[in-house]
Design a protein around this motif. Structure first.
Motif, PDB file in Angstrom:
ATOM      1  N   GLU A  87     122.974  38.662 -79.227  1.00  0.00           N
ATOM      2  CA  GLU A  87     122.295  38.004 -80.336  1.00  0.00           C
ATOM      3  C   GLU A  87     122.527  38.768 -81.639  1.00  0.00           C
ATOM      4  O   GLU A  87     122.754  38.161 -82.696  1.00  0.00           O
ATOM      5  CB  GLU A  87     120.796  37.895 -80.057  1.00  0.00           C
ATOM      6  N   ILE A  88     122.478  40.093 -81.562  1.00  0.00           N
ATOM      7  CA  ILE A  88     122.722  40.904 -82.755  1.00  0.00           C
ATOM      8  C   ILE A  88     124.145  40.689 -83.260  1.00  0.00           C
ATOM      9  O   ILE A  88     124.378  40.531 -84.476  1.00  0.00           O
ATOM     10  CB  ILE A  88     122.467  42.385 -82.452  1.00  0.00           C
ATOM     11  N   ALA A  89     125.111  40.664 -82.341  1.00  0.00           N
ATOM     12  CA  ALA A  89     126.503  40.432 -82.737  1.00  0.00           C
ATOM     13  C   ALA A  89     126.656  39.068 -83.407  1.00  0.00           C
ATOM     14  O   ALA A  89     127.369  38.927 -84.414  1.00  0.00           O
ATOM     15  CB  ALA A  89     127.414  40.537 -81.518  1.00  0.00           C
ATOM     16  N   ASP A  90     125.985  38.061 -82.858  1.00  0.00           N
ATOM     17  CA  ASP A  90     126.058  36.721 -83.444  1.00  0.00           C
ATOM     18  C   ASP A  90     125.437  36.693 -84.835  1.00  0.00           C
ATOM     19  O   ASP A  90     125.997  36.097 -85.767  1.00  0.00           O
ATOM     20  CB  ASP A  90     125.354  35.724 -82.523  1.00  0.00           C
ATOM     21  N   ARG A  91     124.284  37.329 -84.987  1.00  0.00           N
ATOM     22  CA  ARG A  91     123.621  37.334 -86.292  1.00  0.00           C
ATOM     23  C   ARG A  91     124.449  38.083 -87.333  1.00  0.00           C
ATOM     24  O   ARG A  91     124.550  37.655 -88.486  1.00  0.00           O
ATOM     25  CB  ARG A  91     122.232  37.965 -86.167  1.00  0.00           C
ATOM     26  N   LYS A  92     125.062  39.202 -86.956  1.00  0.00           N
ATOM     27  CA  LYS A  92     125.894  39.938 -87.907  1.00  0.00           C
ATOM     28  C   LYS A  92     127.118  39.121 -88.289  1.00  0.00           C
ATOM     29  O   LYS A  92     127.555  39.155 -89.452  1.00  0.00           O
ATOM     30  CB  LYS A  92     126.311  41.286 -87.319  1.00  0.00           C
ATOM     31  N   SER A  93     127.682  38.378 -87.350  1.00  0.00           N
ATOM     32  CA  SER A  93     128.848  37.554 -87.664  1.00  0.00           C
ATOM     33  C   SER A  93     128.500  36.439 -88.633  1.00  0.00           C
ATOM     34  O   SER A  93     129.377  35.922 -89.338  1.00  0.00           O
ATOM     35  CB  SER A  93     129.432  36.968 -86.376  1.00  0.00           C
ATOM     36  N   ARG A  94     127.223  36.049 -88.699  1.00  0.00           N
ATOM     37  CA  ARG A  94     126.775  34.997 -89.609  1.00  0.00           C
ATOM     38  C   ARG A  94     126.263  35.562 -90.937  1.00  0.00           C
ATOM     39  O   ARG A  94     125.659  34.836 -91.724  1.00  0.00           O
ATOM     40  CB  ARG A  94     125.691  34.150 -88.932  1.00  0.00           C
ATOM     41  N   GLY A  95     126.485  36.859 -91.152  1.00  0.00           N
ATOM     42  CA  GLY A  95     126.125  37.456 -92.430  1.00  0.00           C
ATOM     43  C   GLY A  95     124.668  37.821 -92.559  1.00  0.00           C
ATOM     44  O   GLY A  95     124.154  37.921 -93.678  1.00  0.00           O
ATOM     45  N   GLN A  96     123.984  38.046 -91.445  1.00  0.00           N
ATOM     46  CA  GLN A  96     122.588  38.459 -91.518  1.00  0.00           C
ATOM     47  C   GLN A  96     122.487  39.984 -91.589  1.00  0.00           C
ATOM     48  O   GLN A  96     123.326  40.704 -91.058  1.00  0.00           O
ATOM     49  CB  GLN A  96     121.807  37.949 -90.305  1.00  0.00           C
ATOM     50  N   ALA A  97     121.457  40.458 -92.267  1.00  0.00           N
ATOM     51  CA  ALA A  97     121.142  41.886 -92.326  1.00  0.00           C
ATOM     52  C   ALA A  97     120.095  42.184 -91.267  1.00  0.00           C
ATOM     53  O   ALA A  97     119.117  41.449 -91.137  1.00  0.00           O
ATOM     54  CB  ALA A  97     120.621  42.256 -93.702  1.00  0.00           C
ATOM     55  N   LEU A  98     120.284  43.274 -90.534  1.00  0.00           N
ATOM     56  CA  LEU A  98     119.366  43.647 -89.471  1.00  0.00           C
ATOM     57  C   LEU A  98     118.902  45.082 -89.664  1.00  0.00           C
ATOM     58  O   LEU A  98     119.706  45.976 -89.939  1.00  0.00           O
ATOM     59  CB  LEU A  98     120.017  43.505 -88.091  1.00  0.00           C
ATOM     60  N   VAL A  99     117.599  45.285 -89.512  1.00  0.00           N
ATOM     61  CA  VAL A  99     116.985  46.603 -89.703  1.00  0.00           C
ATOM     62  C   VAL A  99     116.103  46.897 -88.501  1.00  0.00           C
ATOM     63  O   VAL A  99     115.391  46.016 -88.001  1.00  0.00           O
ATOM     64  CB  VAL A  99     116.157  46.655 -91.003  1.00  0.00           C
ATOM     65  N   ALA A 100     116.152  48.152 -88.039  1.00  0.00           N
ATOM     66  CA  ALA A 100     115.365  48.577 -86.877  1.00  0.00           C
ATOM     67  C   ALA A 100     114.448  49.723 -87.273  1.00  0.00           C
ATOM     68  O   ALA A 100     114.747  50.498 -88.191  1.00  0.00           O
ATOM     69  CB  ALA A 100     116.286  49.016 -85.739  1.00  0.00           C
ATOM     70  N   SER A 101     113.325  49.833 -86.579  1.00  0.00           N
ATOM     71  CA  SER A 101     112.413  50.962 -86.769  1.00  0.00           C
ATOM     72  C   SER A 101     112.171  51.619 -85.421  1.00  0.00           C
ATOM     73  O   SER A 101     112.125  50.952 -84.384  1.00  0.00           O
ATOM     74  CB  SER A 101     111.090  50.506 -87.391  1.00  0.00           C
ATOM     75  N   THR A 102     112.026  52.945 -85.450  1.00  0.00           N
ATOM     76  CA  THR A 102     111.885  53.700 -84.214  1.00  0.00           C
ATOM     77  C   THR A 102     110.420  53.965 -83.883  1.00  0.00           C
ATOM     78  O   THR A 102     109.548  53.917 -84.752  1.00  0.00           O
ATOM     79  CB  THR A 102     112.623  55.043 -84.321  1.00  0.00           C
ATOM     80  N   LEU A 103     110.174  54.280 -82.632  1.00  0.00           N
ATOM     81  CA  LEU A 103     108.833  54.666 -82.188  1.00  0.00           C
ATOM     82  C   LEU A 103     108.521  56.077 -82.692  1.00  0.00           C
ATOM     83  O   LEU A 103     109.414  56.831 -83.065  1.00  0.00           O
ATOM     84  CB  LEU A 103     108.753  54.609 -80.666  1.00  0.00           C
ATOM     85  N   GLY A 104     107.258  56.430 -82.668  1.00  0.00           N
ATOM     86  CA  GLY A 104     106.852  57.769 -83.084  1.00  0.00           C
ATOM     87  C   GLY A 104     105.865  57.720 -84.223  1.00  0.00           C
ATOM     88  O   GLY A 104     105.525  56.646 -84.747  1.00  0.00           O
ATOM     89  N   THR A 105     105.416  58.908 -84.623  1.00  0.00           N
ATOM     90  CA  THR A 105     104.419  59.017 -85.682  1.00  0.00           C
ATOM     91  C   THR A 105     104.941  59.707 -86.935  1.00  0.00           C
ATOM     92  O   THR A 105     104.304  59.643 -87.973  1.00  0.00           O
ATOM     93  CB  THR A 105     103.194  59.793 -85.170  1.00  0.00           C
ATOM     94  N   THR A 113     122.386  52.077 -76.069  1.00  0.00           N
ATOM     95  CA  THR A 113     122.590  51.019 -75.087  1.00  0.00           C
ATOM     96  C   THR A 113     121.378  50.084 -75.100  1.00  0.00           C
ATOM     97  O   THR A 113     120.351  50.379 -75.733  1.00  0.00           O
ATOM     98  CB  THR A 113     122.760  51.609 -73.690  1.00  0.00           C
ATOM     99  N   LEU A 114     121.497  48.979 -74.402  1.00  0.00           N
ATOM    100  CA  LEU A 114     120.385  48.034 -74.337  1.00  0.00           C
ATOM    101  C   LEU A 114     119.141  48.701 -73.763  1.00  0.00           C
ATOM    102  O   LEU A 114     118.017  48.471 -74.239  1.00  0.00           O
ATOM    103  CB  LEU A 114     120.779  46.814 -73.486  1.00  0.00           C
ATOM    104  N   GLN A 115     119.307  49.533 -72.740  1.00  0.00           N
ATOM    105  CA  GLN A 115     118.169  50.225 -72.149  1.00  0.00           C
ATOM    106  C   GLN A 115     117.543  51.193 -73.149  1.00  0.00           C
ATOM    107  O   GLN A 115     116.312  51.292 -73.246  1.00  0.00           O
ATOM    108  CB  GLN A 115     118.606  50.988 -70.895  1.00  0.00           C
ATOM    109  N   GLU A 116     118.357  51.898 -73.930  1.00  0.00           N
ATOM    110  CA  GLU A 116     117.827  52.839 -74.914  1.00  0.00           C
ATOM    111  C   GLU A 116     117.121  52.121 -76.058  1.00  0.00           C
ATOM    112  O   GLU A 116     116.159  52.643 -76.626  1.00  0.00           O
ATOM    113  CB  GLU A 116     118.969  53.705 -75.460  1.00  0.00           C
ATOM    114  N   VAL A 117     117.578  50.923 -76.374  1.00  0.00           N
ATOM    115  CA  VAL A 117     116.900  50.142 -77.412  1.00  0.00           C
ATOM    116  C   VAL A 117     115.439  49.939 -77.038  1.00  0.00           C
ATOM    117  O   VAL A 117     114.525  50.118 -77.850  1.00  0.00           O
ATOM    118  CB  VAL A 117     117.604  48.787 -77.629  1.00  0.00           C
ATOM    119  N   GLY A 118     115.188  49.567 -75.780  1.00  0.00           N
ATOM    120  CA  GLY A 118     113.822  49.355 -75.325  1.00  0.00           C
ATOM    121  C   GLY A 118     113.006  50.632 -75.282  1.00  0.00           C
ATOM    122  O   GLY A 118     111.771  50.583 -75.406  1.00  0.00           O
ATOM    123  N   CYS A 119     113.676  51.766 -75.130  1.00  0.00           N
ATOM    124  CA  CYS A 119     112.958  53.043 -75.031  1.00  0.00           C
ATOM    125  C   CYS A 119     112.596  53.636 -76.387  1.00  0.00           C
ATOM    126  O   CYS A 119     111.556  54.298 -76.510  1.00  0.00           O
ATOM    127  CB  CYS A 119     113.814  54.056 -74.259  1.00  0.00           C
TER     128      CYS A 119
END
Length: 431
Positions: A347-365, A414-420
Motif C-alpha cells: 500500500e505504501i509503494a502504491d501511495r508513493k507511486s501516486r505522488g502521496q507524501a507519507l510520514v511516520a511517528s515512532t513509539l516512545g516518550t 521490515t513489516l514486523q519491525e513497523v508494528g514494533c
C-alpha cells in the motif's frame, strides 16, 4: 546518507588537507576575497536579544518619491492612528489609514513607515487588536496578516525590518528557554534558493538529487522540536518537487512569502528574513550547515512561517502531529494507514507511486531515547523515504540531517519491525 550542496567552502575545506598545498591555497583565497571566518562572522547582522535593523541595497519599483506628498499623507495617517478609538472605532481608523496609504508608490510608503518609527508602528499594530463591544478585534487574524504581508512586501529592506520590530505581531516570538544571554536574531547570508542539482556524500560520491532550488535533502532540524513539521515538508517535497515554486517566494526587497493552508484555504505569510540565532549558529531549521553565512535557509523560513501561523515558536517547538502538519502544508486532510495490514508495504509503494507524501511517528516518550537497536529515536517523526515492496521493507528518513550519524540518517524496517516501533503512518495527496 549525508548530502552537501551550495557550500563550496564546506566541500573544499574537507578536501584541502588531502591536496598538496590545499590549506595554503584556501588561506590565500580567504585573504584575497576577504572572507575569512573572523571577517565573515563580524559581518553578520546579529542582535542579541533583539532584531537586526540595518540599511541594505534596494532597487525600488515605481516612480521616484514625492517627499511633500509622503510627508502630508504620513501626517494625516499619524493623526488617525493616535485618534481616540473609542470615539471613532478602531476599525474605522484602520480603514482610513489604509485608504490613505494604499495608493502610495513603494518609495513613498517606505518614507511614511520610516517616519512612523517603532512608536507609530506599535500603535498601528495595537489598533488591530482593539476589541469592540462584542469582544471582536478590529481586524481578525486574516486581515492582520494581509496588512503585515502588504507592508513587508512593499517597503525597503530597512522598512521591513522596522515593521518587524515595531509591529510585534508581524513576527513570531522565540522564547529560547536557555537564559544564557546569547540568543537573538540574525540576517543570514546563505542562499534562499540556488540550483545546481549536485550532491556529494562524505565519501565524495556523486548522487542524483532534485534540481529544484528547494529539495527534501536540504534539511537539518536544528534545536527546536519541530520534527513533526519539517519531516512532513520533506515528504511533500520528495513526492512533489513542483510544490516549492508555488508556495515559497523571495520578494524583491528580501522578505520571504510562504503559503500555508487554514482549513483548505491558502494563507500567504510574508516574513522578515531574520532567523533565530544563538551560541554562534542558526538555532532553528536550516540546510547542511549551522553557519549563517552559507546555510540554505528555506527550512528556517518555513519553520518561522509555521510559528507565525500558530502565534509564536513556543507553540510548535514542543512537538505536534504530522497529520496536522500535512494539512497545514497541503490544505488536505491526511489519511491513516492500518499498521496491522499484511499488505502495508504494498500500500505504501502504491501511495508513493501516486505522488502521496507519507510520514511516520515512532513509539516512545522522548527522542533522546533510542529504539530499534539505536537506529531510531523514540517519539520522533520520519518521512517514508523509500520502499522495497519485493523485500517487504520501508526506509525512514530523519529530518536531523547531516548532523546525525549515518546510522541515524535513515533506517530500513521490515513489516514486523513497523508494528514494533511505529505508532502511526499518515499519507496525503500532494498534486
Amino acid at each position: 546518507m549525508g548530502y552537501h550542496r551550495n557550500n563550496w567552502r564546506q566541500v573544499v575545506g574537507k578536501a584541502a588537507p588531502f591536496i598538496p598545498g590545499g590549506q595554503e591555497l584556501m588561506a590565500a583565497v580567504d585573504v584575497v576575497h576577504g572572507i575569512s571566518d573572523s571577517v565573515g562572522r563580524n559581518r553578520l547582522q546579529y542582535v542579541r536579544g533583539g532584531r537586526p535593523l540595518v540599511e541594505l541595497p534596494w532597487q525600488p519599483p515605481g516612480p521616484p518619491p514625492n517627499p511633500q506628498r509622503a510627508e502630508a499623507v504620513g501626517r494625516q495617517a499619524w493623526d488617525l492612528l493616535f485618534a481616540d478609538e473609542k470615539q471613532y472605532s478602531a476599525r474605522s481608523l484602520l480603514d482610513q489609514v489604509g485608504n490613505l496609504l494604499m495608493p502610495l508608490p513603494p518609495t513613498e510608503l517606505d518614507m511614511v513607515v520610516r517616519r512612523f518609527g517603532t512608536q507609530g508602528l506599535d500603535r498601528w499594530d495595537a489598533l488591530t487588536h482593539v476589541e469592540d463591544e462584542h469582544g471582536e478585534c478590529a481586524y481578525d487574524e486574516w486581515r492582520q496578516q494581509e496588512l503585515f504581508n502588504w507592508l513587508l512586501r512593499t517597503v525597503s529592506p530597512y522598512g521591513a525590518m522596522l515593521v518587524g520590530t515595531g509591529m510585534t505581531c508581524s513576527q513570531p516570538d522565540d522564547d529560547d528557554e536557555c537564559n544564557c544571554g546569547d540568543h537573538g536574531w540574525v540576517l543570514p547570508e546563505g542562499p534562499f534558493a540556488k540550483v545546481d542539482g549536485a550532491y556529494v556524500t562524505e565519501n565524495w560520491q556523486w548522487v542524483s538529487g532534485s534540481t529544484e532550488a528547494l529539495s527534501w535533502q536540504d534539511m537539518d532540524q536544528g534545536r527546536f522540536g519541530t520534527c513533526w513539521l519539517l519531516t512532513s515538508m520533506q515528504a511533500v517535497l520528495q513526492a512533489n518537487p513542483q510544490y516549492a515554486p508555488r508556495h515559497f517566494r523571495q520578494e524583491a526587497n528580501g522578505t520571504v512569502t510562504i503559503t500555508l493552508y487554514y482549513e483548505g484555504r491558502p494563507l500567504p505569510i510574508t516574513l522578515v528574513p531574520d532567523l533565530p540565532y544563538g551560541h554562534g549558529q542558526l538555532w532553528g531549521a536550516k540546510g547542511h550547515t549551522a553557519d549563517a553565512r552559507y546555510a540554505e535557509t528555506w527550512p528556517g523560513y518555513f519553520e518561522k512561517a509555521a510559528a507565525q501561523y500558530h502565534g509564536n515558536y513556543h507553540d510548535i517547538v514542543h512537538g505536534g502531529h504530522p497529520n496536522d502538519a500535512l494539512a497545514l502544508i497541503t490544505g488536505r486532510e491526511a489519511q491513516w494507514l492500518d499498521l496491522n495490514s499484511p499488505w502495508l508495504i504494498q500500500e505504501i509503494a502504491d501511495r508513493k507511486s501516486r505522488g502521496q507524501a507519507l510520514v511516520a511517528s515512532t513509539l516512545g516518550t522522548s527522542d533522546r531515547n533510542k529504539i530499534a537497536d539505536g537506529r531510531l529515536a523514540g517519539s520522533h517523526a520520519y518521512f517514508i523515504k523509500d520502499v522495497d515492496p519485493v523485500g517487504g521493507r520501508i526506509c525512514l528518513g530523519n529530518p536531523w540531517g547531516d548532523g546525525a550519524t549515518r546510522k541515524m540518517w535513515e533506517c530500513w524496517l521490515t513489516l514486523q519491525e513497523v508494528g514494533c516501533y511505529l505508532r502511526r503512518i499518515c499519507a496525503v495527496d500532494t498534486w
